[in-house]
Design an enzyme around this catalytic site. Structure first.
Site, PDB file in Angstrom:
ATOM      1  N   CYS A 112       0.812  -1.228   0.000  1.00 19.78           N
ATOM      2  CA  CYS A 112       0.000   0.000   0.000  1.00 19.78           C
ATOM      3  C   CYS A 112       0.841   1.271   0.000  1.00 19.78           C
ATOM      4  O   CYS A 112       0.310   2.363  -0.227  1.00 19.78           O
ATOM      5  CB  CYS A 112      -0.954  -0.006   1.185  1.00 19.78           C
ATOM      6  SG  CYS A 112      -1.966  -1.502   1.298  1.00 19.78           S
ATOM      7  N   HIS A 249      -3.008   6.833   2.841  1.00 18.94           N
ATOM      8  CA  HIS A 249      -3.495   5.563   2.293  1.00 18.94           C
ATOM      9  C   HIS A 249      -4.892   5.326   2.844  1.00 18.94           C
ATOM     10  O   HIS A 249      -5.129   5.435   4.053  1.00 18.94           O
ATOM     11  CB  HIS A 249      -2.548   4.434   2.693  1.00 18.94           C
ATOM     12  CG  HIS A 249      -3.106   3.067   2.473  1.00 18.94           C
ATOM     13  ND1 HIS A 249      -3.740   2.700   1.307  1.00 18.94           N
ATOM     14  CD2 HIS A 249      -3.150   1.970   3.290  1.00 18.94           C
ATOM     15  CE1 HIS A 249      -4.137   1.439   1.407  1.00 18.94           C
ATOM     16  NE2 HIS A 249      -3.793   0.982   2.594  1.00 18.94           N
ATOM     17  N   ASN A 279     -10.288  -0.162   0.444  1.00 13.99           N
ATOM     18  CA  ASN A 279      -8.825  -0.153   0.428  1.00 13.99           C
ATOM     19  C   ASN A 279      -8.355  -0.707  -0.912  1.00 13.99           C
ATOM     20  O   ASN A 279      -8.485  -1.898  -1.179  1.00 13.99           O
ATOM     21  CB  ASN A 279      -8.308  -1.017   1.591  1.00 13.99           C
ATOM     22  CG  ASN A 279      -6.792  -1.058   1.671  1.00 13.99           C
ATOM     23  OD1 ASN A 279      -6.092  -0.664   0.737  1.00 13.99           O
ATOM     24  ND2 ASN A 279      -6.274  -1.563   2.786  1.00 13.99           N
TER      25      ASN A 279
END
Length: 322
Positions: A112, A249, A279
């Site tokens: 990520c 993020h 996500n």
């Protein structure tokens, strides 16, 4: 030695809501939203990681009238490529028709934090004067590696791609920071399923699905965001009041809220869109940054921090001037 001159994004058309997930697993809209802030996520029905990568890159190129012949560096951050070889970046170069001399294309795996790593690497290439203009794309099709019977993971992730283009004409990246720590306890894993060969030992059964220890990742993420923000602020002798927006993020609204409380930062300084995408791993910061550009009236000179954390473990940040 570079400046962000373009952003772009792409997400598959199919939006899967929490109510949709109620029909296939033991969960509820309230359970998901109160724990994550997610309402829906985009899921690919047939598009590959390369397809998402290409459409996000094209979005950045076309919106900003970028001449593809000026791009001489392509970096794709992904942990869900269609192939181990060739790289998604090389395939993207071909699909975009970038065929002039001396183009460097490669993939990176920083989970990520991938787009942060990619921007840092591209900035160093440009600073060395070996390259002039870089296309960096974070892209994931996490839907193909999720156990759709595991409510602890499948409700969290979505598919998508976010793109950034850097140019070396101006120096607007004021500070960057990346860090990593080998995760001996494997809090977040995505195994590569081994292939058999006639000389190998007996094949072991290995799950092909993503696994995650949510509580440990929550604690790590809180530390990583604070550490990354503190580092770039200190490097530039700035304080949080000097920053217009922080683009984190997009993993979980509760993580961001916890960081905001710990660091005494107004929550509205963090730009969040996890509610709409879930996500998307390496894609999330790029998608959020493009949304920020489209929805907020940014002014020349505004300072923005991009901050990521992910499996590895990896974390880092970019502080730049708009």
């Amino acid at each position: 030695m570079s400046k962000i001159i373009a952003t772009g994004k792409y997400a598959p058309q199919l939006a899967v809501s929490n109510l949709d997930l109620e029909k296939i697993i033991d969960t509820s809209d309230d359970w998901i939203y109160t724990r994550t802030g997610i309402r829906k996520r985009r899921i690919s029905q047939s598009e590959s990681t390369l397809d998402l990568t290409y459409k996000a890159a094209l979005n950045a190129i076309e919106k900003n009238n970028i001449n593809i012949d000026t791009i001489d560096l392509i970096i794709v951050a992904t942990v869900t490529p269609d192939h181990f070889m060739p790289s998604t970046a090389c395939l993207l170069q071909s699909k975009l028709g970038i065929d002039h001399l001396q183009v460097t294309s490669f993939d990176i795996n920083a989970a990520c934090t991938g787009l942060i790593y990619g921007i840092q690497i591209a900035d160093k290439f440009i600073s060395s004067r070996s390259h002039k203009r870089a296309l960096i794309v974070g892209a994931e099709t996490f839907s193909k590696v999720l156990d759709w019977e595991d409510r602890g993971t499948c409700v969290l992730f979505g598919d998508g791609a976010g793109a950034v283009i850097l140019d070396g004409e101006e120096d607007k990246i004021l500070s960057d920071y990346t860090n990593s720590s080998g995760d001996k306890l494997l809090h977040l894993t995505l195994p590569a399923v081994p292939l058999e060969n006639p000389f190998g030992a007996e094949k072991k059964e290995i799950s092909r699905y993503l696994t995650m220890n949510g509580s440990e990742i929550f604690k790590f993420a809180t530390f990583a965001i604070k550490d990354s923000i503190d580092f770039v602020l200190e490097q530039c002798n700035l304080n949080i009041d000097d920053i217009a927006y922080i683009v984190p993020h997009q993993a979980n609204q509760r993580i961001i809220a916890k960081v905001a409380r710990v660091m005494k930062i107004p929550l509205d300084k963090f730009y969040m869109n996890v509610e709409h995408y879930g996500n998307t791993s390496a894609a999330s910061i790029g998608i959020a940054l493009d949304d920020l550009y489209e929805t907020k009236n940014l002014k020349s000179g505004d300072k923005i921090i991009l901050v990521g954390f992910g499996g590895g473990l990896t974390w880092g940040s970019i502080l730049y001037e708009y």
